[in-house]
Design a protein around this motif. Structure first.
Motif, short mmCIF file in Angstrom:
data_model
loop_
_atom_site.label_atom_id
_atom_site.label_comp_id
_atom_site.label_asym_id
_atom_site.label_seq_id
_atom_site.Cartn_x
_atom_site.Cartn_y
_atom_site.Cartn_z
N LYS A 92 5.03 -1.53 15.29
CA LYS A 92 4.73 -2.28 16.52
C LYS A 92 4.26 -1.34 17.63
O LYS A 92 3.37 -1.69 18.41
N ARG A 93 4.83 -0.15 17.70
CA ARG A 93 4.46 0.80 18.76
C ARG A 93 3.00 1.19 18.66
O ARG A 93 2.31 1.31 19.68
N VAL A 94 2.51 1.42 17.44
CA VAL A 94 1.10 1.79 17.28
C VAL A 94 0.21 0.57 17.10
O VAL A 94 -1.00 0.70 16.98
N ASP A 95 0.82 -0.62 17.08
CA ASP A 95 0.11 -1.89 16.92
C ASP A 95 -0.75 -1.88 15.66
O ASP A 95 -1.93 -2.25 15.67
N ALA A 96 -0.14 -1.45 14.55
CA ALA A 96 -0.86 -1.38 13.28
C ALA A 96 -1.15 -2.79 12.76
O ALA A 96 -0.25 -3.63 12.73
N PRO A 97 -2.38 -3.05 12.32
CA PRO A 97 -2.67 -4.37 11.76
C PRO A 97 -1.95 -4.62 10.44
O PRO A 97 -1.70 -5.77 10.08
N PHE A 98 -1.63 -3.53 9.71
CA PHE A 98 -0.85 -3.63 8.48
C PHE A 98 -0.25 -2.26 8.19
O PHE A 98 -0.57 -1.27 8.86
N PHE A 99 0.65 -2.21 7.21
CA PHE A 99 1.29 -0.95 6.83
C PHE A 99 1.43 -0.94 5.32
O PHE A 99 1.21 -1.95 4.65
N SER A 100 1.81 0.21 4.76
CA SER A 100 1.81 0.31 3.30
C SER A 100 2.83 1.33 2.82
O SER A 100 3.33 2.17 3.58
N ASP A 101 3.13 1.25 1.54
CA ASP A 101 3.96 2.24 0.84
C ASP A 101 3.61 2.15 -0.64
O ASP A 101 2.67 1.45 -1.01
N HIS A 102 4.37 2.86 -1.47
CA HIS A 102 4.04 3.00 -2.89
C HIS A 102 4.93 2.11 -3.76
O HIS A 102 6.12 1.95 -3.47
N LEU A 103 4.37 1.60 -4.82
CA LEU A 103 5.14 0.82 -5.80
C LEU A 103 5.82 1.81 -6.74
O LEU A 103 5.30 2.16 -7.81
#
Length: 282
Positions: A92-103
């Motif tokens: 929220k602080r960087v106002d990212a449109p989406f985020f991700s990680d690894h499966l």
């Protein structure tokens, strides 16, 4: 059917690079063309000093997307709620449109393993991962992507193909896919399958982002090191992906033997040129 990106109002961002420690001073001041920046959130969860100044300066200029390594979405331990809460605050602080990680999994018995370890490709693991993905999305409140990891051994207990496993997870959790094209290439050569057939078997309508990176060849294995330029074969596979997806946000990953920022931006320029040659499909 609408793509995952369209349903969530996500537009292709162009070509980006990672905010690495060696770029903290130089990147925010660059006059080179750059479309967006990726961060490893674990490096910015406790803000202050140079990291905070660099991050804040990047947020002022470009979209910033967190790509985590510590979520442990497939591990046997309960989700680390404190970590997810801190991640949500950063997103929220960087106002990212989406985020991700690894499966993958990266924690066992409360101990972080400092590696991204592969999961068995099975229905049981799908049933384990899917509610965890849904919980993370609910807590963070932004669209979430899972990346296909590189792996060097098939875990015991697998009952699905790798592509079917990825499809079941992202479709049943209703999340997006971060397609690491270099990982597809590395895995295909190491495990003896056709990279293009693998791409065709994926739910490409869920691809929102692509990673491109270099790797290291040894006599009997290829290692996903992120320590070199993107090779010609991976560029060709990237073009093959884009012919099927249309333009998607694309990152140049370079995390080992990091060269000058100019060299990394040159790779991003090449990705942008390829993106420019693909018509809009999303």
């Amino acid at each position: 059917m609408a793509t995952y990106a369209r349903r969530h109002g996500l537009k292709p961002l162009g070509a980006g690079i990672g905010l690495r420690r060696s770029f903290y001073e130089e990147l925010p001041r660059t006059e080179r063309t750059l479309d967006w920046v990726e961060i490893i959130p674990e490096n910015f969860l406790s803000l202050g000093g140079r990291p905070q100044r660099a991050l804040d300066a990047c947020v002022e200029r470009w979209p910033v997307l967190p790509h985590g390594v510590g979520l442990d979405i497939g591990g046997p331990d309960a989700l680390d709620v404190d970590y997810v809460t801190a991640l949500a605050e950063l997103v929220k602080r960087v106002d990212a449109p989406f985020f991700s990680d690894h499966l993958c999994y990266s924690r066992l018995g409360g101990v972080y393993l400092h590696d991204l370890l592969p999961l068995p490709f099975s229905e049981a693991v799908v049933e384990h991962v899917v509610p965890r993905v849904r919980e993370v999305m609910a807590r963070v409140g932004r669209p979430f992507l899972l990346e296909n990891p590189s792996y060097y051994a098939n875990m015991p207990g697998g009952t699905l193909s790798e592509a079917d496993f990825l499809r079941h997870v992202v479709e049943e959790a209703d999340c997006g896919l971060l397609l690491d094209v270099n990982n597809v290439y590395v895995n295909a050569l190491n495990h003896g399958y056709d990279a293009r057939a693998f791409v065709d078997a994926l739910p490409l309508e869920r691809v929102v982002q692509v990673h491109l990176a270099g790797h290291t060849r040894y006599p009997d294995v290829i290692i996903d090191t992120h320590g070199d330029r993107v090779c010609d074969d991976v560029w060709l596979l990237y073009r093959y992906v884009l012919e099927r997806t249309g333009p998607v946000s694309t990152l140049i990953e370079w995390d080992q033997d990091i060269p000058s920022m100019t060299a990394v931006l040159d790779e991003a320029d090449q990705a942008r040129a390829v993106l420019g040659g693909n018509t809009e499909r999303r």
